[in-house]
Scaffold this motif. Structure first.
Motif, PDB file in Angstrom:
ATOM      1  N   ARG A 122       0.947  -1.328  -0.267  1.00 20.97           N
ATOM      2  CA  ARG A 122       0.065   0.311   0.328  1.00 20.97           C
ATOM      3  C   ARG A 122       1.353   1.140   0.421  1.00 20.97           C
ATOM      4  O   ARG A 122       0.697   1.799  -1.228  1.00 20.97           O
ATOM      5  CB  ARG A 122      -0.700  -0.224   1.376  1.00 20.97           C
ATOM      6  CG  ARG A 122      -1.400   1.077   1.304  1.00 20.97           C
ATOM      7  CD  ARG A 122      -2.887   1.331   2.371  1.00 20.97           C
ATOM      8  NE  ARG A 122      -3.919   0.104   2.069  1.00 20.97           N
ATOM      9  CZ  ARG A 122      -5.284   1.035   2.974  1.00 20.97           C
ATOM     10  NH1 ARG A 122      -5.387   1.568   4.125  1.00 20.97           N
ATOM     11  NH2 ARG A 122      -5.843  -0.090   3.128  1.00 20.97           N
ATOM     12  N   ARG A 126       0.422   3.954  -2.883  1.00 22.55           N
ATOM     13  CA  ARG A 126      -0.016   6.200  -2.764  1.00 22.55           C
ATOM     14  C   ARG A 126       1.368   6.815  -3.360  1.00 22.55           C
ATOM     15  O   ARG A 126       0.961   7.070  -3.633  1.00 22.55           O
ATOM     16  CB  ARG A 126       0.121   5.660  -1.167  1.00 22.55           C
ATOM     17  CG  ARG A 126      -0.282   7.236  -0.571  1.00 22.55           C
ATOM     18  CD  ARG A 126      -0.259   6.951   1.006  1.00 22.55           C
ATOM     19  NE  ARG A 126      -0.951   5.886   1.329  1.00 22.55           N
ATOM     20  CZ  ARG A 126      -1.240   5.263   2.468  1.00 22.55           C
ATOM     21  NH1 ARG A 126       0.692   5.173   2.808  1.00 22.55           N
ATOM     22  NH2 ARG A 126      -1.713   4.717   2.755  1.00 22.55           N
ATOM     23  N   VAL A 198      -3.503  -2.620  -6.186  1.00 21.07           N
ATOM     24  CA  VAL A 198      -4.936  -2.288  -5.465  1.00 21.07           C
ATOM     25  C   VAL A 198      -5.660  -2.478  -4.907  1.00 21.07           C
ATOM     26  O   VAL A 198      -5.861  -2.718  -3.916  1.00 21.07           O
ATOM     27  CB  VAL A 198      -4.739  -0.673  -6.306  1.00 21.07           C
ATOM     28  CG1 VAL A 198      -6.140  -0.758  -5.953  1.00 21.07           C
ATOM     29  CG2 VAL A 198      -4.403   0.049  -7.030  1.00 21.07           C
ATOM     30  N   SER A 201      -4.357  -4.362  -1.231  1.00 19.88           N
ATOM     31  CA  SER A 201      -4.029  -3.775  -0.359  1.00 19.88           C
ATOM     32  C   SER A 201      -5.034  -2.912   0.322  1.00 19.88           C
ATOM     33  O   SER A 201      -4.776  -2.128   1.295  1.00 19.88           O
ATOM     34  CB  SER A 201      -2.995  -2.433  -1.241  1.00 19.88           C
ATOM     35  OG  SER A 201      -2.888  -1.799  -1.644  1.00 19.88           O
ATOM     36  N   TYR A 202      -6.180  -2.389  -0.805  1.00 16.67           N
ATOM     37  CA  TYR A 202      -6.849  -1.434  -0.464  1.00 16.67           C
ATOM     38  C   TYR A 202      -7.763  -2.639  -0.441  1.00 16.67           C
ATOM     39  O   TYR A 202      -9.121  -2.174   0.116  1.00 16.67           O
ATOM     40  CB  TYR A 202      -7.347  -0.192  -1.139  1.00 16.67           C
ATOM     41  CG  TYR A 202      -5.882   0.872  -1.247  1.00 16.67           C
ATOM     42  CD1 TYR A 202      -6.775   1.943  -0.115  1.00 16.67           C
ATOM     43  CD2 TYR A 202      -5.311   0.759  -2.316  1.00 16.67           C
ATOM     44  CE1 TYR A 202      -5.367   2.809  -0.744  1.00 16.67           C
ATOM     45  CE2 TYR A 202      -3.220   2.154  -1.549  1.00 16.67           C
ATOM     46  CZ  TYR A 202      -4.419   3.020  -0.634  1.00 16.67           C
ATOM     47  OH  TYR A 202      -3.517   4.196  -0.768  1.00 16.67           O
ATOM     48  N   ARG A 240     -14.080   3.449  -2.898  1.00 17.76           N
ATOM     49  CA  ARG A 240     -13.098   3.703  -2.172  1.00 17.76           C
ATOM     50  C   ARG A 240     -12.446   4.060  -3.397  1.00 17.76           C
ATOM     51  O   ARG A 240     -12.578   3.392  -4.673  1.00 17.76           O
ATOM     52  CB  ARG A 240     -12.422   2.406  -1.951  1.00 17.76           C
ATOM     53  CG  ARG A 240     -12.884   1.522  -0.590  1.00 17.76           C
ATOM     54  CD  ARG A 240     -12.268   0.789  -0.197  1.00 17.76           C
ATOM     55  NE  ARG A 240     -12.648  -0.060   0.691  1.00 17.76           N
ATOM     56  CZ  ARG A 240     -13.118  -1.057   1.708  1.00 17.76           C
ATOM     57  NH1 ARG A 240     -11.816  -1.960   1.081  1.00 17.76           N
ATOM     58  NH2 ARG A 240     -13.216  -1.081   2.720  1.00 17.76           N
ATOM     59  N   GLU A 242      -9.247   4.933  -4.697  1.00 18.48           N
ATOM     60  CA  GLU A 242      -8.336   4.294  -4.838  1.00 18.48           C
ATOM     61  C   GLU A 242      -8.519   3.605  -5.997  1.00 18.48           C
ATOM     62  O   GLU A 242      -7.793   3.060  -6.668  1.00 18.48           O
ATOM     63  CB  GLU A 242      -7.278   4.142  -3.769  1.00 18.48           C
ATOM     64  CG  GLU A 242      -7.509   5.279  -2.723  1.00 18.48           C
ATOM     65  CD  GLU A 242      -8.273   5.315  -1.662  1.00 18.48           C
ATOM     66  OE1 GLU A 242      -8.119   6.066  -0.809  1.00 18.48           O
ATOM     67  OE2 GLU A 242      -8.821   4.583  -2.058  1.00 18.48           O
TER      68      GLU A 242
END
Length: 304
Positions: A122, A126, A198, A201-202, A240, A242
């Motif tokens: 993550r 990011r 992604v 991790s998200y 989300r 992201e």
């Protein structure tokens, strides 16, 4: 039993309960210890914090490890609840009370910390997203400059950012390759290392909850807007972002190379669906399929 809400800022934690108790401690290890001691005398059905750009992460982990029923809530959802309760003003104490009401009224999904490899991934995801944003800004800046010397100076910054984005992308690909449990994701055309990272991790819930729930978490499940005989236009919101940004780009590739999704998109367009509506539907279908594949790879079952 009480609900407890914690408004988080960089330096402090404002704690509120549904029965009017309050506490303010520093957002630090010593503050966490003080909070833990206070919570032992104030049992709660849930403790709700809202996502605040990462400042909430240390206290979330501390409370989880201490055995408290802690939840991280979506900030927009918390704010709308506060407004629905009549709290139009916004202060740290009012926010804590609104979060406490959310804790008492709404059963939320308990916080589950990421695995160490997911946290590292993550951080890289990011960092790459931030570098890409900086690269976009740098290119826009250069486009507005006519002086040749200044354009050369700005180009040096652009070149540096391009190298950073490339290096971070390679590191992310390496991290993904070291996690065999993610192999089920790349079985779909259009799903590259970027989206895999992604999702890993998200969206750690992938493969553990229903496809409908996953789509709702990401924010690609159309919401009804009906009243009486009126049938309003469905729309998506929240979720989300992201994940949604990367999923959108992946869906554009998948519609070209994945026959199942290409046919699905074309059938929607043939039925008169708008282009953007059809793309969102493809994004949702991608998530549902990937969720099922992760479930199968993990040997589990998806709740109804």
């Amino acid at each position: 039993m009480n609900g407890i809400g914690i408004d988080v800022s960089k330096r402090q934690l404002d704690v509120g309960t549904t029965d009017g108790k309050t506490l303010q401690v520093s957002n630090s290890r010593s503050g966490f210890a003080e909070l833990d001691l206070w919570l032992q005398g104030h049992p709660a059905v849930q403790i709700v914090l809202e996502a605040t750009g990462g400042y909430e992460q240390p206290v979330l982990d501390f409370l989880h490890n201490a055995g408290h029923p802690v939840v991280r809530a979506n900030a927009l959802r918390a704010r709308k609840l506060a407004q629905g309760l009549g709290h139009m003003a916004k202060t740290d104490r009012l926010d804590a009370y609104a979060l406490a009401k959310m804790a008492a009224l709404v059963k939320l999904r308990s916080y589950q910390p990421l695995e160490p490899w997911q946290r590292e991934m993550r951080d890289f995801v990011r960092a790459r997203r931030q570098a890409m944003h900086a690269l976009t800004v740098a290119r826009q800046q250069q486009e507005m400059v006519g002086n040749r010397e200044l354009r050369r100076l700005l180009q040096a910054n652009i070149t540096c950012l391009q190298r950073t984005v490339e290096r971070l992308g390679k590191r992310i690909s390496e991290q993904v390759s070291k996690q065999p449990q993610l192999a089920a994701l790349k079985s779909m055309k259009g799903v590259g290392p970027g989206l895999q990272a992604v999702l890993a991790s998200y969206l750690p819930e992938l493969g553990k909850i229903s496809g409908k729930a996953v789509a709702s978490l990401v924010g690609v499940a159309p919401m009804s807007h009906d009243s009486g005989t009126m049938r309003g236009k469905r729309s998506i919101h929240g979720g989300r972002a992201e994940i949604r940004q990367v999923l959108y780009m992946a869906s554009m590739s998948a519609m070209r190379h994945e026959p199942r999704l290409r046919d699905f998109y074309q059938s929607l367009r043939a039925r008169g669906k708008e282009g953007k509506v059809a793309i969102v539907a493809v994004m949702q279908k991608m998530l549902v399929i990937l969720n099922a594949r992760m479930r199968d790879a993990q040997g589990g079952s998806i709740p109804a």
